[in-house]
Enzyme design. Structure first.
Site, mmCIF file in Angstrom:
data_model
loop_
_atom_site.group_PDB
_atom_site.id
_atom_site.type_symbol
_atom_site.label_atom_id
_atom_site.label_comp_id
_atom_site.label_asym_id
_atom_site.label_seq_id
_atom_site.Cartn_x
_atom_site.Cartn_y
_atom_site.Cartn_z
ATOM 1 N N LYS A 16 63.353 32.993 -83.005
ATOM 2 C CA LYS A 16 62.989 31.950 -83.969
ATOM 3 C C LYS A 16 61.534 31.558 -83.767
ATOM 4 O O LYS A 16 60.955 31.801 -82.716
ATOM 5 C CB LYS A 16 63.869 30.716 -83.765
ATOM 6 C CG LYS A 16 65.332 30.956 -84.031
ATOM 7 C CD LYS A 16 66.132 29.701 -83.774
ATOM 8 C CE LYS A 16 67.613 29.983 -83.985
ATOM 9 N NZ LYS A 16 68.443 28.870 -83.577
ATOM 10 N N ASN A 60 48.887 44.395 -71.835
ATOM 11 C CA ASN A 60 49.063 44.970 -70.512
ATOM 12 C C ASN A 60 49.878 46.263 -70.617
ATOM 13 O O ASN A 60 50.195 46.722 -71.701
ATOM 14 C CB ASN A 60 49.713 43.933 -69.582
ATOM 15 C CG ASN A 60 49.264 44.073 -68.159
ATOM 16 O OD1 ASN A 60 49.119 45.182 -67.639
ATOM 17 N ND2 ASN A 60 49.050 42.949 -67.497
ATOM 18 N N LYS A 80 59.350 22.959 -72.640
ATOM 19 C CA LYS A 80 58.537 21.747 -72.585
ATOM 20 C C LYS A 80 57.256 21.937 -73.376
ATOM 21 O O LYS A 80 56.861 23.065 -73.693
ATOM 22 C CB LYS A 80 58.201 21.367 -71.143
ATOM 23 C CG LYS A 80 57.277 22.334 -70.427
ATOM 24 C CD LYS A 80 56.960 21.837 -69.017
ATOM 25 C CE LYS A 80 55.950 22.721 -68.330
ATOM 26 N NZ LYS A 80 55.559 22.178 -67.024
ATOM 27 N N HIS A 118 67.582 46.618 -88.908
ATOM 28 C CA HIS A 118 68.478 47.565 -89.574
ATOM 29 C C HIS A 118 69.728 46.834 -90.041
ATOM 30 O O HIS A 118 70.052 45.757 -89.531
ATOM 31 C CB HIS A 118 68.837 48.709 -88.617
ATOM 32 C CG HIS A 118 67.635 49.464 -88.149
ATOM 33 N ND1 HIS A 118 66.967 50.368 -88.940
ATOM 34 C CD2 HIS A 118 66.943 49.406 -86.987
ATOM 35 C CE1 HIS A 118 65.932 50.851 -88.282
ATOM 36 N NE2 HIS A 118 65.883 50.278 -87.090
#
Length: 188
Positions: free
Chosen positions: A164, A83, A181, A113
């Site tokens: 993560k 988008n 969930k 960095h």
């Protein structure tokens, strides 16, 4: 090793290096070309997406304004949608599966960095690839950081910062993004 060889090997590299900069300048030119094409000129848009990206499946859609660092490190599957105002900093590979929708103002980055100021003064960067599975919906204003793998059938809530890996069939959100969930998968 050259700076480009270091970059590709996943080592620290100088992002001011002329060869590294040339990759970015080529991407900038192609992004400008892509962003200048009328949204309704589907054929020319798709042709330019295929020129910019490393690979693209059926029916890739990229709305303006799109920016990237290399372009050739971006690989998207079938029915990809980016988008408005999506940026992919693809110093390293960004693999994106089929039926992926990326919301407006999203950043996917493969570059990081050093934490120490001397490393930053030396213009050092280090890249880690990003992988996104099939049937993923990335909401608006999401940031996906280097080295992250996102599974299949995942929703990333608007405004999330993904630091993560995300498991299949998950809804995640927040800063940093956390599991909210499990979600059903009706295409398996």
């Amino acid at each position: 090793m050259t700076e480009v060889e270091k970059l590709r090997a996943g080592l620290e590299y100088d992002f001011y290096d002329a060869e590294v900069d040339a990759l970015k300048l080529n991407a900038v030119k192609l992004c400008q070309k892509l962003n200048a094409i009328p949204v309704t000129d589907y054929e020319e848009k798709e042709k330019t997406i295929r020129e910019l990206f490393g690979s693209a499946g059926e029916n890739p859609v990229v709305l303006p304004v799109f920016n990237c660092d290399n372009g050739k490190n971006i690989h998207v599957g079938n029915y990809f949608l980016a988008n408005y105002n999506v940026t992919i900093l693809d110093i390293m590979e960004v693999q994106i599966g089929d039926y992926v929708m990326i919301g407006p103002n999203t950043l996917i980055t493969t570059v990081n960095h050093p934490l120490n100021p001397m490393g930053r003064r030396k213009h050092l960067g280090i890249g880690k690839p990003v992988k996104i599975g099939n049937d993923v919906w990335i909401g608006a204003n999401v940031t996906i950081l280097p080295g992250v793998t996102i599974g299949n059938n995942v929703i990333i809530a608007a405004g999330a910062v993904v630091t993560k890996d995300v498991a299949d069939n998950s809804l995640v959100g927040g800063v940093p993004a956390k599991f909210i969930k499990n979600i059903p998968n009706d295409v398996e």
